[in-house]
Design a protein around this motif. Structure first.
Motif, PDB file in Angstrom:
ATOM      1  N   PRO A 142       0.763  -1.361  -0.131  1.00 38.73           N
ATOM      2  CA  PRO A 142      -0.050  -0.121  -0.054  1.00 38.73           C
ATOM      3  C   PRO A 142       0.856   1.354   0.061  1.00 38.73           C
ATOM      4  N   ALA A 143       2.142   1.228   0.487  1.00 46.52           N
ATOM      5  CA  ALA A 143       2.878   2.212   0.360  1.00 46.52           C
ATOM      6  C   ALA A 143       3.397   2.703  -1.083  1.00 46.52           C
ATOM      7  N   CYS A 144       4.098   1.753  -1.753  1.00 47.83           N
ATOM      8  CA  CYS A 144       4.759   1.968  -2.807  1.00 47.83           C
ATOM      9  C   CYS A 144       4.047   1.406  -4.093  1.00 47.83           C
ATOM     10  N   GLY A 145       3.333   0.410  -4.013  1.00 46.81           N
ATOM     11  CA  GLY A 145       2.636  -0.238  -5.116  1.00 46.81           C
ATOM     12  C   GLY A 145       3.293  -1.438  -5.485  1.00 46.81           C
ATOM     13  N   TYR A 146       4.537  -1.828  -4.878  1.00 42.26           N
ATOM     14  CA  TYR A 146       5.317  -3.055  -5.374  1.00 42.26           C
ATOM     15  C   TYR A 146       4.588  -4.228  -5.252  1.00 42.26           C
ATOM     16  N   SER A 147       4.680  -4.989  -5.973  1.00 39.33           N
ATOM     17  CA  SER A 147       4.487  -6.622  -5.985  1.00 39.33           C
ATOM     18  C   SER A 147       5.351  -7.266  -6.652  1.00 39.33           C
ATOM     19  N   ARG A 148       5.841  -8.355  -5.998  1.00 37.19           N
ATOM     20  CA  ARG A 148       6.695  -9.430  -6.084  1.00 37.19           C
ATOM     21  C   ARG A 148       6.794  -9.944  -7.662  1.00 37.19           C
ATOM     22  N   ASP A 149       5.450 -10.282  -7.858  1.00 33.53           N
ATOM     23  CA  ASP A 149       5.229 -10.880  -9.150  1.00 33.53           C
ATOM     24  C   ASP A 149       4.700 -10.111 -10.198  1.00 33.53           C
ATOM     25  N   ARG A 150       4.739  -8.641 -10.157  1.00 32.59           N
ATOM     26  CA  ARG A 150       4.635  -7.878 -11.179  1.00 32.59           C
ATOM     27  C   ARG A 150       5.750  -7.044 -11.562  1.00 32.59           C
ATOM     28  N   HIS A 151       6.702  -6.818 -10.700  1.00 31.70           N
ATOM     29  CA  HIS A 151       7.626  -5.799 -11.031  1.00 31.70           C
ATOM     30  C   HIS A 151       9.177  -6.425 -11.004  1.00 31.70           C
ATOM     31  N   SER A 152       9.915  -6.257 -11.970  1.00 34.10           N
ATOM     32  CA  SER A 152      11.322  -6.617 -12.242  1.00 34.10           C
ATOM     33  C   SER A 152      12.005  -5.618 -12.730  1.00 34.10           C
ATOM     34  N   GLY A 153      13.438  -5.802 -13.019  1.00 34.87           N
ATOM     35  CA  GLY A 153      14.363  -4.902 -13.413  1.00 34.87           C
ATOM     36  C   GLY A 153      14.800  -3.873 -12.485  1.00 34.87           C
ATOM     37  N   ILE A 154      14.982  -2.634 -12.921  1.00 35.49           N
ATOM     38  CA  ILE A 154      15.329  -1.572 -11.825  1.00 35.49           C
ATOM     39  C   ILE A 154      13.946  -0.877 -11.447  1.00 35.49           C
ATOM     40  N   ILE A 155      13.782  -1.168 -10.308  1.00 35.95           N
ATOM     41  CA  ILE A 155      12.309  -0.591  -9.807  1.00 35.95           C
ATOM     42  C   ILE A 155      12.764   0.317  -8.482  1.00 35.95           C
ATOM     43  N   LYS A 156      11.585   1.015  -8.211  1.00 35.47           N
ATOM     44  CA  LYS A 156      11.564   2.033  -7.081  1.00 35.47           C
ATOM     45  C   LYS A 156      10.436   1.741  -6.125  1.00 35.47           C
ATOM     46  N   THR A 157      10.940   1.109  -4.687  1.00 37.32           N
ATOM     47  CA  THR A 157      10.188   0.577  -3.834  1.00 37.32           C
ATOM     48  C   THR A 157      10.306   1.302  -2.302  1.00 37.32           C
ATOM     49  N   CYS A 158       9.438   1.027  -1.572  1.00 38.98           N
ATOM     50  CA  CYS A 158       9.637   1.771  -0.360  1.00 38.98           C
ATOM     51  C   CYS A 158      10.879   0.699   0.538  1.00 38.98           C
ATOM     52  N   LEU A 159      11.311   1.357   1.498  1.00 35.97           N
ATOM     53  CA  LEU A 159      12.330   0.659   2.180  1.00 35.97           C
ATOM     54  C   LEU A 159      12.035  -0.457   2.634  1.00 35.97           C
ATOM     55  N   ASP A 160      10.644  -0.728   3.465  1.00 37.26           N
ATOM     56  CA  ASP A 160      10.221  -1.883   3.941  1.00 37.26           C
ATOM     57  C   ASP A 160      10.051  -3.079   2.870  1.00 37.26           C
ATOM     58  N   CYS A 161       9.616  -2.769   1.359  1.00 33.36           N
ATOM     59  CA  CYS A 161       9.809  -3.772   0.495  1.00 33.36           C
ATOM     60  C   CYS A 161      10.987  -4.173   0.287  1.00 33.36           C
ATOM     61  N   PHE A 162      12.016  -3.157   0.134  1.00 35.50           N
ATOM     62  CA  PHE A 162      13.348  -3.498   0.015  1.00 35.50           C
ATOM     63  C   PHE A 162      13.959  -4.415   1.005  1.00 35.50           C
ATOM     64  N   LEU A 163      13.762  -4.093   2.120  1.00 34.62           N
ATOM     65  CA  LEU A 163      14.388  -4.780   3.247  1.00 34.62           C
ATOM     66  C   LEU A 163      13.538  -6.392   3.442  1.00 34.62           C
ATOM     67  N   ASP A 164      12.415  -6.317   3.261  1.00 31.90           N
ATOM     68  CA  ASP A 164      11.548  -7.685   3.077  1.00 31.90           C
ATOM     69  C   ASP A 164      11.937  -8.437   4.657  1.00 31.90           C
ATOM     70  N   GLY A 165      11.888  -7.586   5.512  1.00 28.62           N
ATOM     71  CA  GLY A 165      11.900  -7.839   6.896  1.00 28.62           C
ATOM     72  C   GLY A 165      13.301  -8.236   7.399  1.00 28.62           C
ATOM     73  N   ASN A 166      14.379  -7.979   6.851  1.00 26.86           N
ATOM     74  CA  ASN A 166      15.659  -8.161   6.931  1.00 26.86           C
ATOM     75  C   ASN A 166      16.395  -7.113   7.548  1.00 26.86           C
ATOM     76  N   ILE A 167      17.613  -7.338   7.772  1.00 30.08           N
ATOM     77  CA  ILE A 167      18.581  -6.265   8.410  1.00 30.08           C
ATOM     78  C   ILE A 167      19.030  -5.227   7.547  1.00 30.08           C
ATOM     79  N   LEU A 168      19.105  -3.987   7.917  1.00 30.60           N
ATOM     80  CA  LEU A 168      19.689  -2.998   6.877  1.00 30.60           C
ATOM     81  C   LEU A 168      21.215  -2.836   7.281  1.00 30.60           C
ATOM     82  N   PHE A 169      21.743  -2.750   6.254  1.00 32.17           N
ATOM     83  CA  PHE A 169      23.130  -2.405   6.013  1.00 32.17           C
ATOM     84  C   PHE A 169      23.637  -1.101   5.128  1.00 32.17           C
ATOM     85  N   ILE A 170      24.467  -0.439   5.584  1.00 31.85           N
ATOM     86  CA  ILE A 170      24.988   0.698   4.656  1.00 31.85           C
ATOM     87  C   ILE A 170      26.373   0.131   4.356  1.00 31.85           C
TER      88      ILE A 170
END
Length: 141
Positions: free
Chosen positions: A55-83
């Motif tokens: 609901p935050a960015c419209g990302y759907s795993r089975d609809r989007h591929s290639g270079i995409i822009k998503t919210c940080l939550d979708c990027f992290l997918d529940g995992n740890i953030l590193f720089i």
């Protein structure tokens, strides 16, 4: 090459970020562009009958591929953030974001995702430093 665990409040625009996947089997990389959003390269996923859309960015795993822009939550997918800390000179943050955005908009062509030759770390490293490189490929991360 270095890494440091981070929190959302410590992120700066233009940071090369990454997150663990499958425990620590591999990592997913992207460029933090600010406002809780990340530009990253995703492989094509298998089509699934159940489509969940963020609901935050419209990302759907089975609809989007290639270079995409998503919210940080979708990027992290529940995992740890590193720089990611690069051992070579980096571009200024605004230039990093401009380049990542040009790829996103199709003004530049990064090519199709390839686990060995053009993966998400290659993409983020190129945007950040101008060098297309994956430390995972040589076993450093």
């Amino acid at each position: 090459m270095g890494l440091k665990p981070s929190t959302r409040s410590k992120l700066d625009r233009g940071d090369h970020i990454f997150s663990n996947r499958a425990g620590i089997l591999y990592y997913h990389h992207g460029i933090y562009v600010g406002d809780g959003m990340v530009i990253h390269l995703m492989p094509a996923e298998k089509k699934d009958k159940s489509v969940s859309v963020c609901p935050a960015c419209g990302y759907s795993r089975d609809r989007h591929s290639g270079i995409i822009k998503t919210c940080l939550d979708c990027f992290l997918d529940g995992n740890i953030l590193f720089i990611f800390i690069h051992p070579i000179p980096c571009r200024p943050p605004d230039e990093v974001i401009r380049i990542a955005t040009e790829f996103l908009l199709g003004k530049r062509d990064f090519g199709t995702y390839n686990l060995v030759f053009k993966n998400c770390e290659d993409f983020a490293s190129y945007c950040k430093t101008g060098v297309n490189f994956s430390y995972q490929r040589i076993g450093w991360v």
